[in-house]
Write an enzyme that holds these catalytic residues in place. Structure first.
Site, PDB file in Angstrom:
ATOM      1  N   SER A 214       0.811  -1.539  -0.254  1.00  0.00           N
ATOM      2  CA  SER A 214      -0.324  -0.240  -0.036  1.00  0.00           C
ATOM      3  C   SER A 214       0.954   1.314   0.017  1.00  0.00           C
ATOM      4  CB  SER A 214      -1.214  -0.272   0.879  1.00  0.00           C
ATOM      5  OG  SER A 214      -2.011   0.563   0.821  1.00  0.00           O
ATOM      6  N   GLU A 332      -9.189  -5.950  -3.321  1.00  0.00           N
ATOM      7  CA  GLU A 332      -8.651  -4.492  -2.516  1.00  0.00           C
ATOM      8  C   GLU A 332      -9.590  -3.289  -2.280  1.00  0.00           C
ATOM      9  OE1 GLU A 332      -5.048  -4.249  -2.196  1.00  0.00           O
ATOM     10  OE2 GLU A 332      -4.143  -4.820  -4.017  1.00  0.00           O
ATOM     11  N   HIS A 426      -7.477  -5.769   0.557  1.00  0.00           N
ATOM     12  CA  HIS A 426      -6.260  -4.713   1.234  1.00  0.00           C
ATOM     13  C   HIS A 426      -5.375  -5.367   2.237  1.00  0.00           C
ATOM     14  CE1 HIS A 426      -4.085  -1.469   0.061  1.00  0.00           C
ATOM     15  NE2 HIS A 426      -4.433  -1.128   1.179  1.00  0.00           N
TER      16      HIS A 426
END
Length: 545
Positions: A214, A332, A426
């Site tokens: 990320s 995600e 995610h």
């Protein structure tokens, strides 16, 4: 080698491994100074090591400065404080509050196999939108990778307003006449520390892999694009990276305000007329105030630390010439629904909105994201524009410069995640990469302690460790992971790793065309303004490849 590889009764669950008592008997004499850590089985752990002078007082919003060598043996038995940050959103599955926060936070941690020399090194950069997160989160425990022969380093770096504020007064102080990017400069200084010191822990300073997820993966791209960082690492791993448009220091560009202008307006709103007033403010009030005012930290295109927009750096082949793993997760946006617009009332409204915004690309768009699966299409649109396109672009650009790129899709679900509508959400790959399924946060869907889950985790740890060692990801009793190459091969991590080719045909081409047109037009960013909230795309003739 991990205990569960030899004891069949334990391989059924990651959380069933018996704890090994830590002993404070590991001492190294590094160029930075002597450190006392602890031994945990065959791994030595050193926690809370300072890598730079604390950036407090007049050091706030200054590039980091290396610490002089200390003389006594320094205990490295406790994790240090996290960098200043707001509290997590209540109920967030990512909520993992640090025990303490401080401006004195430029610290790192080391997990090293015992009695190794010239071992590969993996430097982990935590995620958290450049706003939250810390190196000692339990999810990032480096023990399992160290058991595979990798020296693991996890680092803190300045966050939020303290890490990324640009301001005309700060630029005026700088020898380079730039500001912002302090968190990125911290990461570079941590890599310099690794270069100078890691051999004392058994690591090879010439074989360093930077890795992150990320915002950590965004940081990996920044490091790849930053000339001062280029000789400090040999490989890169970007998990769920997002190559969005970024503010430039002094001029509005691509629909973004100038970074110095953002900083000036923020300082005024905080009641600080100048840099001296900002430095005199309480750090907690700064962080909380910036959060209330909606400040969103990003790197700054300043011509020096970040010379150009990421897309341009990678198009020009100016990024670090290193092998790379990049990939993303199929779900995600399932845990980041605030990034996607709500689905419209019906399929006809959706299709009309897409046709009015994407014009000659509308048919290609609707083929990929059809109205017949409205909610899934909304989630997939944002996922691909942010993470899917970025991942494939990274490995394609490394391939074009003659370096191997390895693409993956993490598409693994398990009952608790699937039941919550969070299949392959995610960051859900992280417990598998680190072998920390038993160390997730309170609201994380619990990973079952089964042989299948342990097997997938073992495979991913092996692939990541192998890549750090040789640049070629391989895993015991698992299929080879071919490079992206001309066949556009990727590894599909579902129940088991399985190579495949040409991920989501048309996805990369569509998003590449969209970004190309926005770059040519100059007034549109390429971040979250996609699908039904996209502005009308510029015409094809505006795009010059």
């Amino acid at each position: 080698m991990a205990l569960y590889r030899f004891v069949p009764v334990l391989i059924a669950g990651l959380s069933m491994m018996l704890p090994i008592a830590a002993q404070a008997d590991a001492v190294v004499d590094s160029p930075a100074g002597k450190l006392r850590g602890e031994s945990v089985g065959d791994v030595q752990v050193f926690k809370g090591i300072p890598y730079a002078v604390p950036p407090v007082g007049m050091g706030r919003w200054k590039p980091p400065v290396a610490l002089p060598r200390w003389n006594d043996v320094r205990d490295a038995l406790q994790f240090g404080p996290a960098c200043m940050q707001p509290k997590s959103r209540p109920g967030s599955l990512y909520a993992d509050e640090p025990a303490a926060t401080s401006e004195d936070c430029l610290l790192l941690n080391v997990w090293a196999p015992k009695e190794v020399r010239n071992a590969p090194v993996l430097v982990w950069i935590h995620g958290g939108a450049l706003t939250t997160g810390f190196s000692s989160q339990t999810l990032y425990n480096g023990t399992k990778l160290a058991e595979r022969g990798v020296v693991v380093v996890s680092i803190n770096y300045r966050l939020g307003i303290l890490g990324y504020l640009a301001h005309p007064g700060l630029s005026a102080e700088s020898p380079l006449k730039v500001s912002g990017n302090y968190g990125l400069l911290d990461q570079i200084e941590a890599l310099r520390w690794v270069n100078r010191n890691i051999a004392a822990f058994g690591g090879d300073p010439a074989n360093v892999t930077i890795a992150g997820e990320s915002a950590g993966a965004l940081s990996v791209m920044y490091l790849m694009a930053s000339p001062p960082a280029h000789n400090l690492f040999a490989k890169a791993i970007a998990q769920s990276a997002y190559m969005i448009s970024t503010p430039e220091l002094k001029r509005p560009k691509f629909g973004e305000q100038a970074a110095e202008g953002i900083g000036s307006r923020l300082a005024t709103a905080l009641g600080a007329p100048d840099v001296a007033a900002l430095r005199s403010m309480d750090a907690t009030k700064l962080v909380e105030g910036a959060g209330r005012l909606g400040y969103f930290p990003l790197g700054t295109i300043d011509g020096a630390i970040l010379p150009r927009q990421l897309v341009e750096v990678f198009d020009r082949g100016e990024q670090a010439k290193v092998p790379m793993i990049a990939g993303f997760n199929s779900g995600e946006i399932r845990s980041l629904r605030f990034l996607a617009p709500p689905a419209p009332a019906d399929a006809a409204t959706y299709e009309s909105a897409i046709r009015s915004r994407y014009d000659d690309l509308a048919d290609d768009f609707l083929k990929l994201y059809p109205a017949s699966t409205l909610e899934e299409s909304i989630l997939a649109t944002t996922r691909d524009a942010l993470y899917g396109w970025t991942s494939e672009r990274l490995v394609a650009r490394q391939t074009a410069m003659g370096r191997p790129g390895y693409l993956y899709l993490f598409d693994h679900g398990y009952p608790a995640a699937n039941d919550a509508g969070l299949h392959a959400f995610h960051a859900s790959e992280l417990p598998y990469v680190f072998g920390t399924a038993d160390r997730t946060s309170a609201f994380w869907p619990k990973i079952p302690a089964t042989e299948a889950e342990a097997s997938l985790s073992n495979a991913m740890i092996d692939y990541w460790a192998s890549f750090a060692r040789t640049g070629d990801p391989r895993a015991s009793n698992q299929p080879d992971w071919p490079a992206y190459g001309s066949t556009r091969t990727y590894m599909h991590f579902a129940d088991k790793p399985q190579p495949a080719a040409h991920l989501s045909p048309g996805m990369y081409e569509l998003n590449e065309e969209v970004v190309c047109r926005r770059r040519a037009k100059g007034g549109q960013p390429w971040n979250w303004n996609v699908g039904i909230v996209s502005p009308a795309l510029p015409p094809r003739e505006d795009c010059r490849r």
